[in-house]
Structure formats: C-alpha cells, structure tokens
Design a protein around this motif. Structure first.
Motif, PDB file in Angstrom:
ATOM      1  N   ALA A  79      25.322 -39.408  86.689  1.00  0.00           N
ATOM      2  CA  ALA A  79      25.973 -39.060  85.388  1.00  0.00           C
ATOM      3  C   ALA A  79      27.414 -38.633  85.774  1.00  0.00           C
ATOM      4  CB  ALA A  79      25.244 -38.028  84.900  1.00  0.00           C
ATOM      5  N   CYS A 109      24.886 -30.922  91.101  1.00  0.00           N
ATOM      6  CA  CYS A 109      24.290 -32.094  90.503  1.00  0.00           C
ATOM      7  C   CYS A 109      22.928 -32.316  89.799  1.00  0.00           C
ATOM      8  CB  CYS A 109      24.240 -33.355  91.737  1.00  0.00           C
ATOM      9  SG  CYS A 109      25.737 -34.041  92.122  1.00  0.00           S
ATOM     10  N   HIS A 110      22.730 -31.236  88.968  1.00  0.00           N
ATOM     11  CA  HIS A 110      21.603 -31.218  88.251  1.00  0.00           C
ATOM     12  C   HIS A 110      21.651 -32.322  87.375  1.00  0.00           C
ATOM     13  CE1 HIS A 110      19.678 -27.443  89.262  1.00  0.00           C
ATOM     14  NE2 HIS A 110      20.915 -26.854  89.562  1.00  0.00           N
ATOM     15  N   PRO A 111      22.654 -32.735  86.517  1.00  0.00           N
ATOM     16  CA  PRO A 111      22.699 -33.745  85.764  1.00  0.00           C
ATOM     17  C   PRO A 111      22.386 -35.273  86.401  1.00  0.00           C
ATOM     18  CG  PRO A 111      24.608 -32.327  85.408  1.00  0.00           C
ATOM     19  CD  PRO A 111      23.855 -32.101  86.401  1.00  0.00           C
ATOM     20  N   GLY A 112      22.370 -35.181  87.565  1.00  0.00           N
ATOM     21  CA  GLY A 112      22.249 -36.502  88.453  1.00  0.00           C
ATOM     22  C   GLY A 112      23.545 -37.025  89.008  1.00  0.00           C
ATOM     23  N   ARG A 129      23.531 -28.159  82.402  1.00  0.00           N
ATOM     24  CA  ARG A 129      25.037 -28.433  82.320  1.00  0.00           C
ATOM     25  C   ARG A 129      25.935 -28.190  83.474  1.00  0.00           C
ATOM     26  NH1 ARG A 129      26.325 -29.022  75.847  1.00  0.00           N
ATOM     27  NH2 ARG A 129      24.168 -30.100  75.135  1.00  0.00           N
ATOM     28  N   GLU A 172      26.353 -33.487  80.883  1.00  0.00           N
ATOM     29  CA  GLU A 172      25.110 -32.991  80.142  1.00  0.00           C
ATOM     30  C   GLU A 172      23.989 -33.506  81.134  1.00  0.00           C
ATOM     31  OE1 GLU A 172      24.797 -34.254  76.344  1.00  0.00           O
ATOM     32  OE2 GLU A 172      26.321 -33.249  75.558  1.00  0.00           O
ATOM     33  N   GLY A 173      23.063 -32.638  81.081  1.00  0.00           N
ATOM     34  CA  GLY A 173      21.868 -32.992  81.942  1.00  0.00           C
ATOM     35  C   GLY A 173      20.896 -31.728  81.639  1.00  0.00           C
ATOM     36  N   SER A 174      19.732 -31.854  82.583  1.00  0.00           N
ATOM     37  CA  SER A 174      18.766 -30.731  82.178  1.00  0.00           C
ATOM     38  C   SER A 174      19.536 -29.173  82.439  1.00  0.00           C
ATOM     39  CB  SER A 174      17.806 -30.766  83.245  1.00  0.00           C
ATOM     40  OG  SER A 174      18.393 -30.726  84.507  1.00  0.00           O
ATOM     41  N   THR A 188      18.930 -42.740  94.151  1.00  0.00           N
ATOM     42  CA  THR A 188      20.078 -41.950  94.144  1.00  0.00           C
ATOM     43  C   THR A 188      21.157 -42.445  94.989  1.00  0.00           C
ATOM     44  OG1 THR A 188      18.963 -40.217  93.123  1.00  0.00           O
ATOM     45  CG2 THR A 188      21.181 -39.859  94.178  1.00  0.00           C
TER      46      THR A 188
END
Length: 263
Positions: free
Chosen positions: A181, A175-178, A156, A152-154, A213
C-alpha cells in the motif's frame, strides 16, 4: 543511476554507519528507539524512533518511553533541542508514547499527525504549545523529505520519503496497511522506492505471506532494506538471505547516510 551493490559500511563506537551516495550531500537517519540495540551501551525496548537530519532535523516517532528515548539521544550525542519537527506514523503507544516527555521540554516544534488520530491527542499536543498539523495527502517537509500522507489500512499510517541520488528511501514505523500500500501510494506520486528502513509488521505473519511481501519489495526494485521493530526474526533472516549485501542490520545506533539530490 543504478543502486550501488556494495555501499560503504563502517563500525562506530555505538553501532554501524552505512553510506549510500556522495558523502558531501547527505540526509542522516539514526535509529534512536528499537526492539534491539547494536551495542550494549545503548538501550533497547519495544517501539520505534528515528532522527532524520538534513536541512532540518525531523524526529520520526518517539517510541514508548520518553526517558529511554532521551537517554539514547544522550548516548549518541544528539541534542533534542535541534529538532524542529516531529512526525508520528500512527497513534499506537510504542510510537507516540515518548512524545509527551519530549514536548514537556521542547514544545516549540511542529507535530505532524493524521486525521484519524483522536481528538484527545490533538488537544494534548496543542496544550503543550506545539503546532499540530494534520496530514492527509503527501506533503513536502523539506526539499528532500516528505510525508507519504495517510495510507489506509487496518491501521492508518504515514511514512517519510527521503529523496536522494540513488532513489527514494521509505521510512516506516510499522507498515500496518502493508508495504504494498505504501509502494502504491509512492508510485501514485510519481516516485519509486529504492531503499526501506523501519518496521514491516511481519513478526506474527505466516511464512508464505512474508515471502509474498518480500517478493513485492523485490519486484519494486528496493535495493537496500534495514528491517526494524515489528519485522520479526524470521522475516529479518529472510531479508538477510534475499538481499545479501543490500541487507542492513538495524537497531538503536544504526546510522544510514542517504545522499540527497542537489537542489
């Protein structure tokens, strides 16, 4: 087993080949679509795709353009008919755009998507005759390759895990959720990441946040990093500096041989 400080690297006609672990038992990852290409003979474009060859051939993401994806496959001597599964990290055009071109010619595959994908995408996949599987939790695809499940993130997203003698390689689209995550998800599955290949979504990120990061990845013990796609120039240069011999130049034509565990 400690991560090797100096993995074997060789220059090929179409790019570079990096070998990690015993060669006789490898999972082979080849970047087919990326913002950069390692030689002028290959085609670069915004997007990402990587072929994972092991017990089965798995296509991870398809870039934006199907014709460009297929041209790079041709130039790299890859037969798309050998691919049995397609995993789409998330529904953005630069990761799913080439899927429809692929399925027009090779519909007898299993496509792994996320529950967050649109109904129109699910219907379109099934209309081609392909099998469509929605992945929520981590799921093994072969004895050495698994999906992280939906993180989950901005946006998924799912990644792939390749287990080897030197640890686990994490393959990500954006790696949108980071990345933290993803690392947390993998730790919850009882694994830790020793290698990373793919996009880190740092191209438009402030320098201090980029460093945070990368500090997370260092603290996790990620010993080898092949930054691609949306990582961005500044973050890539920071990775080159921080990881030194653990940095792998990435682009279309890069092949990573990851020694897998014996069954």
């Amino acid at each position: 087993m400690p991560f090797p400080a100096t993995p074997k690297t060789a220059t090929t006609a179409t790019g570079i080949e990096v070998e990690v672990g015993p060669r006789e038992n490898m999972v082979k990852l080849t970047v087919l679509y990326d913002n950069t290409a390692l030689t002028p003979s290959l085609l670069a474009s915004h997007g990402f795709s990587c072929l994972v060859e092991g017990e089965e051939n798995i296509l991870f993401d398809t870039g934006e353009s199907g014709p460009l994806l297929f041209k790079n496959m041709e130039l790299l001597g890859i037969d798309p008919g050998t691919i049995s599964s397609v995993v789409i990290s998330h529904e953005h055009y630069d990761h799913i755009g080439g899927l429809w071109y692929f399925l027009c010619s090779y519909p007898r595959v299993t496509v792994y998507i996320l529950p967050s994908f649109s109904g129109a995408t699910r219907a379109r996949i099934r209309e081609t005759g392909a099998k469509c599987i929605e992945v929520q939790a981590p799921q093994r695809l072969t004895s050495s390759v698994a999906t992280t499940g939906e993180v989950e993130g901005s946006v998924r997203e799912q990644g792939l895990l390749v287990e080897g003698e030197e640890g686990v390689l994490l393959l990500c689209g954006c790696c949108h959720p980071g990345v933290d995550a993803f690392l947390k998800r993998v730790r919850s599955w009882g694994k830790r990441i020793s290698g990373f290949l793919g996009g880190l979504h740092l191209a438009f990120t402030q320098e201090e946040d980029i460093d945070k990061t990368l500090e997370v990845m260092k603290a996790e013990g990620v010993g080898k990093v092949a930054p691609a796609h949306c990582t961005g120039f500044f973050a890539t240069e920071r990775i080159r500096s921080l990881w030194a011999e653990g940095y792998v130049p990435c682009g279309v034509g890069m092949t990573l041989l990851w020694g897998r565990k014996e069954k």
